[in-house]
Design a protein around this motif. Structure first.
Motif, PDB file in Angstrom:
ATOM      1  N   LYS A 150      11.970  11.744   2.427  1.00  0.00           N
ATOM      2  CA  LYS A 150      11.779  12.995   3.171  1.00  0.00           C
ATOM      3  C   LYS A 150      11.957  12.871   4.677  1.00  0.00           C
ATOM      4  CE  LYS A 150      10.274  15.418  -0.431  1.00  0.00           C
ATOM      5  NZ  LYS A 150      11.086  16.403  -1.055  1.00  0.00           N
ATOM      6  N   CYS A 151      12.350  11.703   5.181  1.00  0.00           N
ATOM      7  CA  CYS A 151      12.452  11.517   6.629  1.00  0.00           C
ATOM      8  C   CYS A 151      13.408  12.528   7.255  1.00  0.00           C
ATOM      9  CB  CYS A 151      12.869  10.090   6.956  1.00  0.00           C
ATOM     10  SG  CYS A 151      12.975   9.787   8.734  1.00  0.00           S
ATOM     11  N   ARG A 152      14.620  12.605   6.743  1.00  0.00           N
ATOM     12  CA  ARG A 152      15.616  13.498   7.331  1.00  0.00           C
ATOM     13  C   ARG A 152      15.147  14.959   7.288  1.00  0.00           C
ATOM     14  NH1 ARG A 152      20.453  14.141   4.028  1.00  0.00           N
ATOM     15  NH2 ARG A 152      19.988  12.001   3.609  1.00  0.00           N
ATOM     16  N   GLN A 153      14.595  15.385   6.155  1.00  0.00           N
ATOM     17  CA  GLN A 153      14.146  16.768   6.025  1.00  0.00           C
ATOM     18  C   GLN A 153      13.005  17.061   7.004  1.00  0.00           C
ATOM     19  OE1 GLN A 153      14.592  14.572   3.519  1.00  0.00           O
ATOM     20  NE2 GLN A 153      15.231  15.579   1.645  1.00  0.00           N
ATOM     21  N   GLU A 170       0.831  -1.202   0.000  1.00  0.00           N
ATOM     22  CA  GLU A 170       0.000   0.000   0.000  1.00  0.00           C
ATOM     23  C   GLU A 170       0.867   1.255   0.000  1.00  0.00           C
ATOM     24  OE1 GLU A 170      -3.444   2.088   2.743  1.00  0.00           O
ATOM     25  OE2 GLU A 170      -2.983  -0.028   3.040  1.00  0.00           O
ATOM     26  N   MET A 171       1.907   1.262   0.825  1.00  0.00           N
ATOM     27  CA  MET A 171       2.794   2.421   0.886  1.00  0.00           C
ATOM     28  C   MET A 171       3.529   2.613  -0.429  1.00  0.00           C
ATOM     29  SD  MET A 171       3.382   4.861   2.763  1.00  0.00           S
ATOM     30  CE  MET A 171       4.499   6.205   2.993  1.00  0.00           C
ATOM     31  N   LYS A 172       3.970   1.530  -1.054  1.00  0.00           N
ATOM     32  CA  LYS A 172       4.633   1.633  -2.358  1.00  0.00           C
ATOM     33  C   LYS A 172       3.695   2.244  -3.386  1.00  0.00           C
ATOM     34  CE  LYS A 172       7.785  -2.215  -1.630  1.00  0.00           C
ATOM     35  NZ  LYS A 172       8.043  -3.620  -1.949  1.00  0.00           N
ATOM     36  N   ASN A 173       2.423   1.861  -3.348  1.00  0.00           N
ATOM     37  CA  ASN A 173       1.445   2.442  -4.270  1.00  0.00           C
ATOM     38  C   ASN A 173       1.246   3.929  -3.997  1.00  0.00           C
ATOM     39  OD1 ASN A 173       0.991   0.134  -5.774  1.00  0.00           O
ATOM     40  ND2 ASN A 173      -0.630  -0.584  -4.417  1.00  0.00           N
ATOM     41  N   TYR A 174       1.212   4.315  -2.719  1.00  0.00           N
ATOM     42  CA  TYR A 174       1.112   5.734  -2.370  1.00  0.00           C
ATOM     43  C   TYR A 174       2.296   6.508  -2.948  1.00  0.00           C
ATOM     44  CZ  TYR A 174      -2.627   5.364   1.176  1.00  0.00           C
ATOM     45  OH  TYR A 174      -3.811   5.184   1.827  1.00  0.00           O
ATOM     46  N   LEU A 175       3.495   5.957  -2.793  1.00  0.00           N
ATOM     47  CA  LEU A 175       4.687   6.653  -3.275  1.00  0.00           C
ATOM     48  C   LEU A 175       4.721   6.720  -4.798  1.00  0.00           C
ATOM     49  CD1 LEU A 175       7.283   5.325  -0.711  1.00  0.00           C
ATOM     50  CD2 LEU A 175       6.190   7.573  -0.762  1.00  0.00           C
ATOM     51  N   TRP A 205       1.577  12.640   2.961  1.00  0.00           N
ATOM     52  CA  TRP A 205       2.273  13.664   3.736  1.00  0.00           C
ATOM     53  C   TRP A 205       2.087  13.428   5.234  1.00  0.00           C
ATOM     54  CZ3 TRP A 205       6.179  16.481   2.845  1.00  0.00           C
ATOM     55  CH2 TRP A 205       6.463  17.601   3.601  1.00  0.00           C
ATOM     56  N   ALA A 206       0.862  13.084   5.637  1.00  0.00           N
ATOM     57  CA  ALA A 206       0.587  12.811   7.043  1.00  0.00           C
ATOM     58  C   ALA A 206       1.367  11.586   7.521  1.00  0.00           C
ATOM     59  CB  ALA A 206      -0.911  12.608   7.263  1.00  0.00           C
ATOM     60  N   LEU A 207       1.381  10.528   6.716  1.00  0.00           N
ATOM     61  CA  LEU A 207       2.122   9.320   7.083  1.00  0.00           C
ATOM     62  C   LEU A 207       3.619   9.589   7.197  1.00  0.00           C
ATOM     63  CD1 LEU A 207       0.285   6.677   4.877  1.00  0.00           C
ATOM     64  CD2 LEU A 207       0.210   6.859   7.374  1.00  0.00           C
ATOM     65  N   LEU A 208       4.166  10.383   6.287  1.00  0.00           N
ATOM     66  CA  LEU A 208       5.590  10.721   6.339  1.00  0.00           C
ATOM     67  C   LEU A 208       5.916  11.537   7.589  1.00  0.00           C
ATOM     68  CD1 LEU A 208       6.324  11.546   2.598  1.00  0.00           C
ATOM     69  CD2 LEU A 208       7.014   9.498   3.865  1.00  0.00           C
ATOM     70  N   GLN A 209       5.023  12.436   7.971  1.00  0.00           N
ATOM     71  CA  GLN A 209       5.245  13.233   9.177  1.00  0.00           C
ATOM     72  C   GLN A 209       5.193  12.363  10.428  1.00  0.00           C
ATOM     73  OE1 GLN A 209       2.692  16.661   9.388  1.00  0.00           O
ATOM     74  NE2 GLN A 209       3.288  17.351   7.354  1.00  0.00           N
ATOM     75  N   ILE A 210       4.239  11.448  10.480  1.00  0.00           N
ATOM     76  CA  ILE A 210       4.138  10.530  11.616  1.00  0.00           C
ATOM     77  C   ILE A 210       5.414   9.698  11.721  1.00  0.00           C
ATOM     78  CG2 ILE A 210       2.952   8.464  12.481  1.00  0.00           C
ATOM     79  CD1 ILE A 210       0.356   9.727  11.242  1.00  0.00           C
ATOM     80  N   HIS A 211       5.859   9.191  10.593  1.00  0.00           N
ATOM     81  CA  HIS A 211       7.083   8.396  10.582  1.00  0.00           C
ATOM     82  C   HIS A 211       8.260   9.222  11.093  1.00  0.00           C
ATOM     83  CE1 HIS A 211      10.386   5.851   9.317  1.00  0.00           C
ATOM     84  NE2 HIS A 211      10.936   6.969   8.877  1.00  0.00           N
TER      85      HIS A 211
END
Length: 71
Positions: free
Chosen positions: A63-66, A18-23, A44-50
């Motif tokens: 985008k994790c580091r940023q 599912e995440m691969k499809n989102y990306l 965007w919300a999932l990346l921020q939570i991560h």
């Protein structure tokens, strides 16, 4: 954690797929978050939570580091 695969590109976990499809969507979307795309907002919300929870110095999540620096 459920679906955790350490970056394996051949993972068959439902969450991973599912995440691969989102990306994939994110890479081709013309509307984007600013234009109101619900899928992009979800990504965007999932990346921020991560990023808030991630403690890896060299994380492979986009985008994790940023995001860690911003948060």
């Amino acid at each position: 954690p459920r679906g955790h695969n350490n970056g394996n590109p051949w993972c068959t976990s439902v969450d991973c797929c599912e995440m691969k499809n989102y990306l994939k969507h994110r890479a081709t979307c013309q509307v984007r978050v600013q234009g109101g795309c619900a899928i992009c907002r979800r990504i965007w919300a999932l990346l921020q939570i991560h990023a808030r929870q991630c403690r890896r110095d060299n994380c492979v999540v986009p985008k994790c580091r940023q995001l860690k620096e911003l948060l």
